[in-house]
Each structure stands twice: as structure tokens, then as C-alpha cells.
Design an enzyme around this catalytic site. Sequence first.
Site, short mmCIF file in Angstrom:
data_model
loop_
_atom_site.label_atom_id
_atom_site.label_comp_id
_atom_site.label_asym_id
_atom_site.label_seq_id
_atom_site.Cartn_x
_atom_site.Cartn_y
_atom_site.Cartn_z
N LEU A 3 0.86 -1.17 0.00
CA LEU A 3 0.00 0.00 0.00
C LEU A 3 0.90 1.23 0.00
O LEU A 3 1.98 1.20 0.59
CB LEU A 3 -0.90 0.03 1.24
CG LEU A 3 -1.94 -1.09 1.39
CD1 LEU A 3 -2.67 -0.93 2.72
CD2 LEU A 3 -2.94 -1.08 0.24
N ASP A 4 0.46 2.30 -0.65
CA ASP A 4 1.23 3.55 -0.62
C ASP A 4 1.37 4.03 0.82
O ASP A 4 0.54 3.71 1.69
CB ASP A 4 0.54 4.63 -1.45
CG ASP A 4 0.48 4.29 -2.92
OD1 ASP A 4 1.35 3.53 -3.39
OD2 ASP A 4 -0.43 4.77 -3.61
N LYS A 5 2.37 4.83 1.06
CA LYS A 5 2.64 5.35 2.40
C LYS A 5 1.39 5.95 3.03
O LYS A 5 1.08 5.67 4.20
CB LYS A 5 3.75 6.39 2.33
CG LYS A 5 4.00 7.12 3.65
CD LYS A 5 5.04 8.21 3.49
CE LYS A 5 5.23 8.97 4.79
NZ LYS A 5 6.23 10.08 4.65
N THR A 39 -1.78 5.56 2.19
CA THR A 39 -2.99 4.74 2.10
C THR A 39 -3.05 3.84 3.32
O THR A 39 -2.06 3.23 3.71
CB THR A 39 -2.98 3.89 0.82
OG1 THR A 39 -2.98 4.74 -0.32
CG2 THR A 39 -4.21 2.99 0.76
N ARG A 92 -5.68 5.66 -7.77
CA ARG A 92 -5.44 7.11 -7.82
C ARG A 92 -5.40 7.60 -9.27
O ARG A 92 -5.98 8.64 -9.59
CB ARG A 92 -4.15 7.43 -7.08
CG ARG A 92 -4.17 7.05 -5.62
CD ARG A 92 -2.79 7.05 -4.98
NE ARG A 92 -2.20 8.38 -4.99
CZ ARG A 92 -0.94 8.63 -4.64
NH1 ARG A 92 -0.13 7.63 -4.28
NH2 ARG A 92 -0.48 9.86 -4.66
#
Length: 338
Positions: free
Chosen positions: A162-164, A166, A267
Site C-alpha cells: 500500500l502507498d505510504k 494509504t 489514484r
Amino acid sequence: MKNSKLIISGPVECDEADQATEMQAEREVRSFEFSAQHHGMRLDRALVEMVPEFSRSYLQQLMEIGAVCIGDQVVKKASHKVRAFECGCIELRPTPQSQAFKAESIKLDMVYLDEHLLVINKPAGLVVHPAPGNWSGTLMNGLLGFDAHAFDLPRAGIVHRLDKDTSGLMVVARTRSVMDALVHAIAAREVKRQYLALAQGRWSSEATREINLPIGRDPGNRLRMAVVNLSTQSGKLARTDVDLVANGTSGCLVKCTLHTGRTHQIRVHMSAIGHPLVADLVYGGALAAGMDRQALHAFRLAFAHPVTGKSLVFESALPSDFTQALSQWGLQYNTAHI
């Protein structure tokens, strides 16, 4: 001169004084003199021959932090051409990258744990893998601190990311066989991942929308991803299903189901259809509703247990910043409908 070997990590906790002592103990200065055969060679290649027990990548890291001198000059460029019979020294010491695989005591919110795997609820702000700017304090460091056996697994058992900024659910393997099985299941679309996203703009199209738009590197900005034309640009097919959950005048809450796992997929897709995520400044979103990170939460994760075959379904409640944003915009939803 004695041989040296850097001590890289171990599941140990220590205070700042202990860390300083450990760092000092791991340092060694070696002197060298280039021979005639090194003349005109790149500095990094020459150093590999001078200290062959260390990788070229690690020696390049030492150059970047100013640990290599030729004569009385610090040399940071790996491409620097050396001259025969020049003398210098190199300080062998830990670099941020070399200590990336280090166990750290990080509190992990575990929603499921057995001998084969674990499922965590990742908070926004926690980086998954060590990378430039975040060589420590990552989820991987925390996993290494939780279980010493994670050192035996690639990426400490992490099979997706997961993105930082998110938040939400992630599954992590605890054995190599389970890791291989989970990677295969994700590739075969057998792991169901669903997200809740707060997007800008009132939703005006059909309640369910399938987005099939290929994604690749943005040719104008290599730090971003973008929808691309595969006939002229490199990229991969990407599919996201979007379902409207709640609608308002300022924005909408949607459920996003991934069928592929491209970098920044949700996104990019939401931005491409004119509904960038709230506070996603990289892809056209704006700060709003009190959110200061992209409004994306991995709320549901479902898969068959690789060992027992049991069907596992996990759900994670929205974090407080997300619920406050929904309240500010007057968006209400029924969990039974998602």
C-alpha cells in the site's frame, strides 16, 4: 590488514548510546594504492578489486556519503577515473541502505495471526518497504522485529503493498511456501482487494462503472504514473471497478475493486475519470474536508488460506480522519451495502 565484515541488523533493541557504540564498532578505515592496471578505471570498479568482499552497490553508497578519499580529497562520483599509484582510504561503515534490513520494535495492528501468515491494518504514514528517504521505521523493519524468521523471506514476507499514505489491510506471509502461494493467488486474481475512496466532485455517471485504462510511467514526470496509449507507450492493462456508495455536492464516497495491481492504480484511474481523490496532490486532488493525505483505505481483503483452504474475509473500519471528512461533507453510508 585484517579482514572486516559489517554487521547488518539483528532482532535487537537498543537505546541511542548503544546505537552509537555499535556504529563505531562497525567502522574500519582501509588504505589503498591503485596499481598500473587500475589506471583510467572507474573508481567504483577499482574499489571492488581493492575490497572484493563488499558489493559494488555498497561501495557506491560509501562514496555518496563521503567515506572515500583519494589523496586529501573526498571523491563522491563513482565514475571518477583513477590514476595509477594514487593513494587513498575508504571508511567501511554502515550506510542507511545497508541497515535497511534491520529489526525494529514497531507496533503493528494485527487483525489475524497464525503460523503461516498474518494480516495487518496499516496506518496512513507507514512506509511498507525501505527506500530513499525511508531506510528505517518501515513495515518491513517492524516485521523483522516481530519475527526473526522473517529474515529468511524475501521482503520479510510482504507480497503486496500500500502507498505510504494509504491505510488499510495487508496480508503478509510467514513461510516461503505460503509466500509463493500468495504471490500466485494475487497474480491469478484470487485475492479480492476492495478500497473506499473519497473523491472530489459529485458523481454523475452510472452507479457502477468499470474502468479499463492501461497504466504506465508518466513520460513527463517519472515520479508519477499515468494512463497511457499502449500503441506508442510502455505500460500494462489495468482494471478497476467503481461503485458509488454515497454522493454529495462536494464529492463522493466510492468502493473500488482491483482486478489488477498497478502502481497507484486507483489514484490514476479516479483522476482519469475526473474524480481525483481528496488530498491526492500528485494526481490532481486538493486538500479538502480536513484530509491531509490521499483519501484511500483498503477496507476489505478476502482470500483462501494457502494451507487450510479456509475462506478468509477481513474488514477494517475507516480511520478517524476519513470518518471526520465524510461527516464534514455530510456523506452517510451503510456498511451492509458495501
